[in-house]
Design a protein around this motif. Structure first.
Motif, PDB file in Angstrom:
ATOM      1  N   ARG A 101     -41.042 -26.200 -24.172  1.00 18.11           N
ATOM      2  CA  ARG A 101     -42.029 -26.012 -22.889  1.00 18.11           C
ATOM      3  C   ARG A 101     -42.770 -27.067 -23.002  1.00 18.11           C
ATOM      4  O   ARG A 101     -43.222 -27.514 -21.957  1.00 18.11           O
ATOM      5  N   HIS A 102     -43.557 -27.335 -23.999  1.00 17.68           N
ATOM      6  CA  HIS A 102     -44.507 -28.608 -23.974  1.00 17.68           C
ATOM      7  C   HIS A 102     -43.996 -29.802 -23.382  1.00 17.68           C
ATOM      8  O   HIS A 102     -44.547 -30.424 -22.356  1.00 17.68           O
ATOM      9  N   PHE A 103     -42.733 -30.253 -23.868  1.00 18.77           N
ATOM     10  CA  PHE A 103     -42.033 -31.453 -23.360  1.00 18.77           C
ATOM     11  C   PHE A 103     -41.643 -31.221 -21.798  1.00 18.77           C
ATOM     12  O   PHE A 103     -41.720 -32.116 -21.095  1.00 18.77           O
ATOM     13  N   ARG A 104     -41.266 -30.224 -21.536  1.00 15.87           N
ATOM     14  CA  ARG A 104     -40.701 -29.973 -20.240  1.00 15.87           C
ATOM     15  C   ARG A 104     -41.959 -29.859 -18.974  1.00 15.87           C
ATOM     16  O   ARG A 104     -41.761 -30.522 -18.140  1.00 15.87           O
ATOM     17  N   ILE A 105     -43.255 -29.250 -19.704  1.00 24.08           N
ATOM     18  CA  ILE A 105     -44.454 -29.451 -18.719  1.00 24.08           C
ATOM     19  C   ILE A 105     -44.867 -30.878 -18.869  1.00 24.08           C
ATOM     20  O   ILE A 105     -45.195 -31.192 -17.544  1.00 24.08           O
ATOM     21  N   GLN A 106     -44.568 -31.720 -19.778  1.00 24.21           N
ATOM     22  CA  GLN A 106     -45.072 -33.098 -19.791  1.00 24.21           C
ATOM     23  C   GLN A 106     -44.615 -33.840 -18.410  1.00 24.21           C
ATOM     24  O   GLN A 106     -44.788 -34.758 -18.076  1.00 24.21           O
ATOM     25  N   HIS A 107     -43.222 -33.250 -18.656  1.00 20.97           N
ATOM     26  CA  HIS A 107     -42.278 -34.058 -17.398  1.00 20.97           C
ATOM     27  C   HIS A 107     -42.339 -33.475 -16.149  1.00 20.97           C
ATOM     28  O   HIS A 107     -41.518 -33.885 -15.335  1.00 20.97           O
ATOM     29  N   GLN A 108     -43.232 -32.482 -15.882  1.00 14.44           N
ATOM     30  CA  GLN A 108     -43.323 -31.926 -14.671  1.00 14.44           C
ATOM     31  C   GLN A 108     -42.165 -31.495 -14.243  1.00 14.44           C
ATOM     32  O   GLN A 108     -41.838 -31.341 -12.976  1.00 14.44           O
ATOM     33  N   MET A 109     -41.543 -30.573 -15.097  1.00 16.40           N
ATOM     34  CA  MET A 109     -40.042 -30.183 -14.802  1.00 16.40           C
ATOM     35  C   MET A 109     -40.334 -28.566 -14.754  1.00 16.40           C
ATOM     36  O   MET A 109     -40.931 -27.928 -15.473  1.00 16.40           O
ATOM     37  N   THR A 110     -39.526 -27.778 -13.936  1.00 11.79           N
ATOM     38  CA  THR A 110     -39.589 -26.402 -13.831  1.00 11.79           C
ATOM     39  C   THR A 110     -38.271 -26.066 -14.754  1.00 11.79           C
ATOM     40  O   THR A 110     -37.508 -26.756 -15.074  1.00 11.79           O
ATOM     41  N   GLN A 111     -38.276 -24.907 -15.213  1.00 14.64           N
ATOM     42  CA  GLN A 111     -37.399 -24.223 -16.001  1.00 14.64           C
ATOM     43  C   GLN A 111     -35.952 -24.503 -15.420  1.00 14.64           C
ATOM     44  O   GLN A 111     -34.772 -24.845 -15.820  1.00 14.64           O
ATOM     45  N   GLU A 112     -35.904 -24.007 -13.817  1.00 13.73           N
ATOM     46  CA  GLU A 112     -34.692 -24.202 -13.095  1.00 13.73           C
ATOM     47  C   GLU A 112     -34.157 -25.667 -13.072  1.00 13.73           C
ATOM     48  O   GLU A 112     -33.136 -25.799 -13.013  1.00 13.73           O
ATOM     49  N   LYS A 113     -35.028 -26.626 -13.091  1.00 10.13           N
ATOM     50  CA  LYS A 113     -34.678 -28.018 -12.799  1.00 10.13           C
ATOM     51  C   LYS A 113     -34.296 -28.509 -14.300  1.00 10.13           C
ATOM     52  O   LYS A 113     -33.141 -28.934 -14.228  1.00 10.13           O
ATOM     53  N   LEU A 114     -34.561 -28.104 -15.439  1.00 11.09           N
ATOM     54  CA  LEU A 114     -34.020 -28.227 -16.652  1.00 11.09           C
ATOM     55  C   LEU A 114     -32.847 -27.619 -16.782  1.00 11.09           C
ATOM     56  O   LEU A 114     -31.866 -28.444 -17.434  1.00 11.09           O
ATOM     57  N   ALA A 115     -32.736 -26.504 -16.558  1.00 13.67           N
ATOM     58  CA  ALA A 115     -31.559 -25.667 -16.606  1.00 13.67           C
ATOM     59  C   ALA A 115     -30.582 -26.295 -15.644  1.00 13.67           C
ATOM     60  O   ALA A 115     -29.273 -26.534 -16.399  1.00 13.67           O
ATOM     61  N   SER A 116     -30.665 -26.720 -14.599  1.00 12.76           N
ATOM     62  CA  SER A 116     -29.740 -27.289 -13.714  1.00 12.76           C
ATOM     63  C   SER A 116     -29.192 -28.800 -14.252  1.00 12.76           C
ATOM     64  O   SER A 116     -27.853 -29.084 -14.175  1.00 12.76           O
ATOM     65  N   GLU A 117     -30.411 -29.405 -15.045  1.00 12.42           N
ATOM     66  CA  GLU A 117     -29.642 -30.675 -15.603  1.00 12.42           C
ATOM     67  C   GLU A 117     -28.744 -30.346 -16.835  1.00 12.42           C
ATOM     68  O   GLU A 117     -27.958 -31.388 -17.317  1.00 12.42           O
ATOM     69  N   LEU A 118     -29.002 -29.317 -17.226  1.00 12.29           N
ATOM     70  CA  LEU A 118     -27.915 -28.974 -18.554  1.00 12.29           C
ATOM     71  C   LEU A 118     -26.670 -28.005 -18.384  1.00 12.29           C
ATOM     72  O   LEU A 118     -26.161 -27.580 -19.222  1.00 12.29           O
ATOM     73  N   ASN A 119     -26.858 -27.790 -16.841  1.00 15.75           N
ATOM     74  CA  ASN A 119     -25.814 -26.750 -16.581  1.00 15.75           C
ATOM     75  C   ASN A 119     -25.661 -25.270 -17.090  1.00 15.75           C
ATOM     76  O   ASN A 119     -24.615 -24.925 -17.487  1.00 15.75           O
ATOM     77  N   ILE A 120     -26.842 -25.023 -17.109  1.00 12.85           N
ATOM     78  CA  ILE A 120     -27.095 -23.401 -17.997  1.00 12.85           C
ATOM     79  C   ILE A 120     -28.019 -22.760 -16.896  1.00 12.85           C
ATOM     80  O   ILE A 120     -28.363 -23.374 -15.945  1.00 12.85           O
ATOM     81  N   SER A 121     -28.193 -21.447 -17.183  1.00 10.17           N
ATOM     82  CA  SER A 121     -28.973 -20.741 -16.438  1.00 10.17           C
ATOM     83  C   SER A 121     -30.670 -20.933 -16.641  1.00 10.17           C
ATOM     84  O   SER A 121     -30.855 -21.103 -18.047  1.00 10.17           O
ATOM     85  N   TYR A 122     -31.460 -20.634 -15.938  1.00 12.49           N
ATOM     86  CA  TYR A 122     -32.972 -20.841 -16.177  1.00 12.49           C
ATOM     87  C   TYR A 122     -33.276 -19.684 -16.909  1.00 12.49           C
ATOM     88  O   TYR A 122     -34.359 -19.923 -17.594  1.00 12.49           O
ATOM     89  N   GLN A 123     -32.636 -18.751 -16.838  1.00 14.77           N
ATOM     90  CA  GLN A 123     -32.840 -17.484 -18.043  1.00 14.77           C
ATOM     91  C   GLN A 123     -32.663 -18.073 -19.310  1.00 14.77           C
ATOM     92  O   GLN A 123     -33.412 -17.742 -20.259  1.00 14.77           O
ATOM     93  N   ALA A 124     -31.784 -18.754 -19.873  1.00 16.32           N
ATOM     94  CA  ALA A 124     -31.550 -19.260 -20.919  1.00 16.32           C
ATOM     95  C   ALA A 124     -32.581 -20.180 -21.298  1.00 16.32           C
ATOM     96  O   ALA A 124     -33.245 -20.165 -22.519  1.00 16.32           O
TER      97      ALA A 124
END
Length: 199
Positions: free
Chosen positions: A1-24
């Motif tokens: 969460r800390h690093f994701r917020i530092q990169h101004q990424m949403t959970q959805e964006k990170l999930a998309s980059e990893l090809n997984i669901s944002y719920q994960a």
């Protein structure tokens, strides 16, 4: 969460980059599950950090979460029964997760001590829980301010239990300043013994 917020990424964006669901991703951040080991390298790459940074326990993250717990708890009105119960539950969960946090202990003890109007104060023995926490902090903290506040709280709690010898013992260790040794004796001792705090 800390690093994701530092990169101004949403959970959805990170999930998309990893090809997984944002719920994960959401479950990882709520500490309900962990990423599959095969995702760690890709996750580190996306967040531009080392794998070690993702896998190591980091005390600054813990302090940040403790700050959030205390802030959220203090926003709950202790004078409203439902809010008081929520506050206790929130602090107890935080204390369960961070059992060595003196700050969480003191917040929880303070909240326990303020619930005397509610039935659970007696049913769940909040008075004794307050004393147990404050006694632990008194022995283990190195912070002079925390030691002082703990002694004050314990004197008030001991008064309820009529443990006047403990009050004298604690007050005797306090410096001779306004609102310390004399004040504790005056406010915590019964009847005529209150004069010990004045003279």
């Amino acid at each position: 969460r800390h690093f994701r917020i530092q990169h101004q990424m949403t959970q959805e964006k990170l999930a998309s980059e990893l090809n997984i669901s944002y719920q994960a991703v959401s479950k990882w951040e709520r500490n309900e599950s962990l990423p599959d080991v095969t995702l760690v390298a890709r996750l580190a790459e996306i967040l531009n950090v080392s794998c070690d940074a993702l896998l190591m326990e980091n005390s600054c993250f813990a302090e940040s979460e403790i700050d959030e717990i205390i802030h959220e708890a203090s926003s709950l009105d202790i004078g409203v029964h439902e809010s008081y119960s929520q506050r206790i539950e929130l602090l107890e969960k935080g204390y369960e997760k961070y059992p060595r946090s003196i700050r969480l202990m003191l917040e929880l003890a303070d909240s326990y001590s303020k619930g005397s109007a509610y039935p659970e104060y007696r049913d769940k023995n909040y008075l004794q829980k307050t004393i147990d926490i404050e006694e632990y902090v008194a022995v283990h903290t190195t912070d002079p301010k925390q030691k002082y506040q703990t002694a004050v709280m314990l004197c008030c709690m001991y008064r309820t239990l009529e443990k006047y010898d403990r009050i004298r013992e604690l007050a005797g260790k306090m410096p001779e300043l306004y609102q310390t040794r004399p004040a504790l004796l005056h406010h915590a001792m019964p009847g005529k013994q209150q004069q010990d705090g004045i003279y």
